[in-house]
Write a protein that holds these residues in place. Sequence first.
Motif, mmCIF file in Angstrom:
data_model
loop_
_atom_site.group_PDB
_atom_site.id
_atom_site.type_symbol
_atom_site.label_atom_id
_atom_site.label_comp_id
_atom_site.label_asym_id
_atom_site.label_seq_id
_atom_site.Cartn_x
_atom_site.Cartn_y
_atom_site.Cartn_z
ATOM 1 N N UNK A 1 -5.327 -9.233 3.116
ATOM 2 C CA UNK A 1 -6.347 -9.329 4.153
ATOM 3 C C UNK A 1 -6.675 -8.004 4.823
ATOM 4 N N UNK A 2 -5.671 -7.161 4.982
ATOM 5 C CA UNK A 2 -5.930 -5.930 5.726
ATOM 6 C C UNK A 2 -4.801 -4.936 5.525
ATOM 7 N N UNK A 3 -5.029 -3.760 6.077
ATOM 8 C CA UNK A 3 -4.018 -2.709 6.146
ATOM 9 C C UNK A 3 -3.594 -2.578 7.600
ATOM 10 N N UNK A 4 -2.303 -2.545 7.840
ATOM 11 C CA UNK A 4 -1.796 -2.384 9.204
ATOM 12 C C UNK A 4 -0.952 -1.124 9.285
ATOM 13 N N UNK B 1 8.568 -0.870 -0.185
ATOM 14 C CA UNK B 1 8.818 -2.223 -0.681
ATOM 15 C C UNK B 1 7.533 -2.778 -1.266
ATOM 16 N N UNK B 2 7.386 -2.766 -2.603
ATOM 17 C CA UNK B 2 6.171 -3.314 -3.216
ATOM 18 C C UNK B 2 6.145 -4.835 -3.083
ATOM 19 N N UNK C 1 -0.255 -3.265 -3.171
ATOM 20 C CA UNK C 1 0.302 -3.940 -2.018
ATOM 21 C C UNK C 1 1.744 -3.539 -1.788
ATOM 22 N N UNK C 2 2.082 -3.190 -0.544
ATOM 23 C CA UNK C 2 3.449 -2.741 -0.270
ATOM 24 C C UNK C 2 3.639 -2.587 1.234
ATOM 25 N N UNK D 1 3.427 1.402 7.229
ATOM 26 C CA UNK D 1 2.157 1.072 6.579
ATOM 27 C C UNK D 1 2.341 -0.221 5.794
ATOM 28 N N UNK D 2 1.550 -1.239 6.131
ATOM 29 C CA UNK D 2 1.617 -2.527 5.443
ATOM 30 C C UNK D 2 0.266 -2.804 4.783
ATOM 31 N N UNK D 3 0.286 -2.988 3.473
ATOM 32 C CA UNK D 3 -0.930 -3.275 2.713
ATOM 33 C C UNK D 3 -0.829 -4.694 2.179
#
Length: 246
Positions: free
Chosen positions: A75-78, A31-32, A109-110, A70-72
């Motif tokens: 602020x950060x990558x989770x 999901x972008x 971001x996605x 994976x969440x980009x």
Amino acid sequence: MIKKLFYVYLLFPAVALAGLRQLLPIPQTVTPNGQQYPLSASTLLTDIATVQLVPDLPQIPLNKDEAYILEVTRDKVRITAITALGVYRAHQSLQQLVVQKGKKRYIEGCTITDYPAFRVRGFMQDAGRSYLSIEELKTEIALLAQYKINVFHWHLTENEGWRLQSLRYPQLNAAENYERMPAQYYTLAEAKELVEFCRQRHVMLIPEIDMPGHSRAFEKAFGTSMQTEAGISILKNLLDEVCETF
């Protein structure tokens, strides 16, 4: 090597999302968020959460240890995963999200939710017919691991040569017993080194020792076939040595 790796690329069609076409193999869901975040020389701030159950993950019978989210964001990558293996797989996808255009580097971001469709994703290298250096093999394995290949099938013996060192039967590695690339073989220390190299990248190394076919190198070394009483006795000792190595 280039042609063989090209076949690996062909296993996976391109992702039909602008800016996310580098993702191979295609994740289960992508999901972008439509954003591109510039990257400096600094390392991305990554928040890693190891959980017992990945949220929103379908109930799948296999491969849960490789699942991740994976969440980009700006602020950060989770990364959320059940195991360290899942975290490793997420990092491979994260690297593919980095885009270089001239001097500009940015990350897409996605949100990705992913797990393998197949438990075994393998690649076979036939070093029995054509020897490749241990460093070349490491280069291959490192690249394969980036694309989540998890099995490296190492074909070590063929008619053309016995490519694994034998301390018990050094005549196997004598130049006169090779039909191609004489006396080029892997030492037992190199074999153990490659096993560890694979382990660090979550790749299982499977050695192939051909028997009773494809065994002219064996027959030249011992003057007997694998299916004779003498040949079977030698094979038992050889397989003990192989098992000790791998």
